[in-house]
Structures are given as C-alpha cells and as structure tokens.
Design a protein around this motif. Sequence first.
Motif, short mmCIF file in Angstrom:
data_model
loop_
_atom_site.label_atom_id
_atom_site.label_comp_id
_atom_site.label_asym_id
_atom_site.label_seq_id
_atom_site.Cartn_x
_atom_site.Cartn_y
_atom_site.Cartn_z
N GLN A 88 0.68 -1.22 -0.07
CA GLN A 88 -0.05 0.11 0.15
C GLN A 88 0.89 1.28 -0.05
N LEU A 89 0.41 2.30 -0.66
CA LEU A 89 0.96 3.63 -0.74
C LEU A 89 0.17 4.41 0.39
N LEU A 90 0.94 4.70 1.68
CA LEU A 90 0.29 5.34 2.60
C LEU A 90 0.58 6.85 2.94
N GLN A 91 -0.36 7.69 2.83
CA GLN A 91 0.02 9.07 3.05
C GLN A 91 -0.49 9.50 4.50
N VAL A 92 0.45 9.86 5.40
CA VAL A 92 0.43 10.42 6.62
C VAL A 92 0.49 11.77 6.85
N ARG A 93 -0.46 12.38 7.47
CA ARG A 93 -0.46 13.76 7.76
C ARG A 93 -0.02 14.03 9.24
N GLU A 94 1.10 15.09 9.35
CA GLU A 94 1.55 15.37 10.69
C GLU A 94 1.41 16.52 10.68
N TRP A 95 1.37 17.18 12.14
CA TRP A 95 1.68 18.60 12.25
C TRP A 95 2.95 19.27 11.89
N SER A 96 3.03 20.16 11.35
CA SER A 96 4.62 20.71 10.95
C SER A 96 5.39 21.07 12.11
N GLY A 97 4.80 21.20 13.37
CA GLY A 97 5.66 21.35 14.61
C GLY A 97 6.52 20.27 15.01
N LEU A 98 5.97 19.15 14.63
CA LEU A 98 6.80 17.87 14.89
C LEU A 98 8.06 17.93 13.93
N TRP A 99 7.93 18.28 12.64
CA TRP A 99 8.96 18.43 11.73
C TRP A 99 10.19 19.15 12.36
N ASN A 100 9.42 20.44 12.78
CA ASN A 100 10.14 21.49 13.47
C ASN A 100 11.01 21.37 14.62
N ALA A 101 10.48 20.34 15.06
CA ALA A 101 10.88 19.87 16.75
C ALA A 101 12.02 18.92 16.51
N GLY A 102 12.04 18.36 15.04
CA GLY A 102 13.26 17.60 14.81
C GLY A 102 12.81 16.05 14.57
N GLU A 103 11.61 15.78 14.58
CA GLU A 103 11.05 14.49 14.03
C GLU A 103 10.80 14.59 12.53
N ARG A 104 11.92 14.35 11.89
CA ARG A 104 11.97 14.45 10.53
C ARG A 104 12.23 13.04 9.84
N TYR A 105 11.60 12.97 8.33
CA TYR A 105 11.94 11.76 7.75
C TYR A 105 12.71 12.14 6.58
N ARG A 106 13.42 11.24 5.69
CA ARG A 106 14.31 11.41 4.61
C ARG A 106 13.59 10.55 3.52
N VAL A 107 13.66 11.03 2.17
CA VAL A 107 13.06 10.19 1.03
C VAL A 107 14.11 8.81 1.17
N GLY A 108 13.87 7.78 1.00
CA GLY A 108 14.52 6.47 0.93
C GLY A 108 14.84 6.06 2.21
N GLU A 109 14.31 6.42 3.23
CA GLU A 109 14.52 5.99 4.73
C GLU A 109 13.60 4.91 4.85
#
Length: 170
Positions: A88-109
């Motif tokens: 399955q191709l799954l799309q997850v929507r997160e609050w951008s504050g998590l991204w800004n707090a350091g909880e990031r993903y990288r393409v290919g990870e």
Amino acid sequence: MRLFFAVLLLTGIPALLHSEMPPLHSRPPRITSPLPGNFRYVVRGAGVIFSGTVIKIERGVPGSATASGITRISFRVETAIRGVHRGQLLQVREWSGLWNAGERYRVGEQVLLFLYPNSRLGLTSPVGGAQGRFAIDEFNRVLPNPVNHRHLKPIEVRAFAREIRRAARE
C-alpha cells in the motif's frame, strides 16, 4: 565443635541441595520477547503499525485551511502489522511542529512506525514520540532507538512484527 558440624550436616547441606539456586550447568533464562515490558502501551495506542520506505515528503500541504501547518509523508508499506496492507502507498499527515522539533523523515529512509489513529483533523504522529519510531538497516533489521530502547539488540523485521502481534494479544 562436633555438635556444630553434626547440626550443619543434618540441616544445612540438605537445605542447600533443595534450594532455589540453579545448577552450575544450567542455561541462562530464555528471553521471551525483545520488547521491553512497558512497550505494550505503544502497541495498544497505535492505530497503524507497519514498516516501510519514505517515498515522498510534502511540507505545507495544499488544499487545507492550515496548509502551512501540515506535513504529508508518503510511505510504501513493506510489512503490514496493523491497519494497512503490504504494498500500500500510505499518506500520513503530521502537524509541522513535529518536523520543526526534529522529528523528520528522509526520502528513501526505511522505518517501522507505530502511529496513533488519525485525529478529527486527519493528523497523526508516532505513539510516544521516539518510542513509536524505529529505523531499519540495510539487512532489514529493526534498530533500537537510542533515546528509549538502547538495551535492545537489532532484530529482523519479521521477528519484531511477530512480537508486536503477541504483545497486542496480551
């Protein structure tokens, strides 16, 4: 003095022979699960559990009133454990504050995630923050999270998935 040794022979040695001490040739106790005991709440709190590869990241998702506050991460599901299907191709929507707090993903990870069920706004995040997110190495092993699970050893994704399913039943 003889009386002391006689009492010791009659009471002490038989007690030692029947004590709870393991024999010297015994094996160490078998570890029944690689999951820590307090990990069940992560499993129970998750609406979606899977391993997969990050294939796309979109910051500021268009078409929503709070577009600048949403990050959408797309995954290809490789091991479906709960709430998804393999491939399955799954799309997850997160609050951008998590991204800004350091909880990031990288393409290919490659990651194994325990995600909360979607909120009323359609947003989610890993259960317990770092406790609900694990990296997967090139040998398809789940790596311990250095923040919370340093004591765990790398374990194959299939074996980890089996343990997660077992913890969910308990």
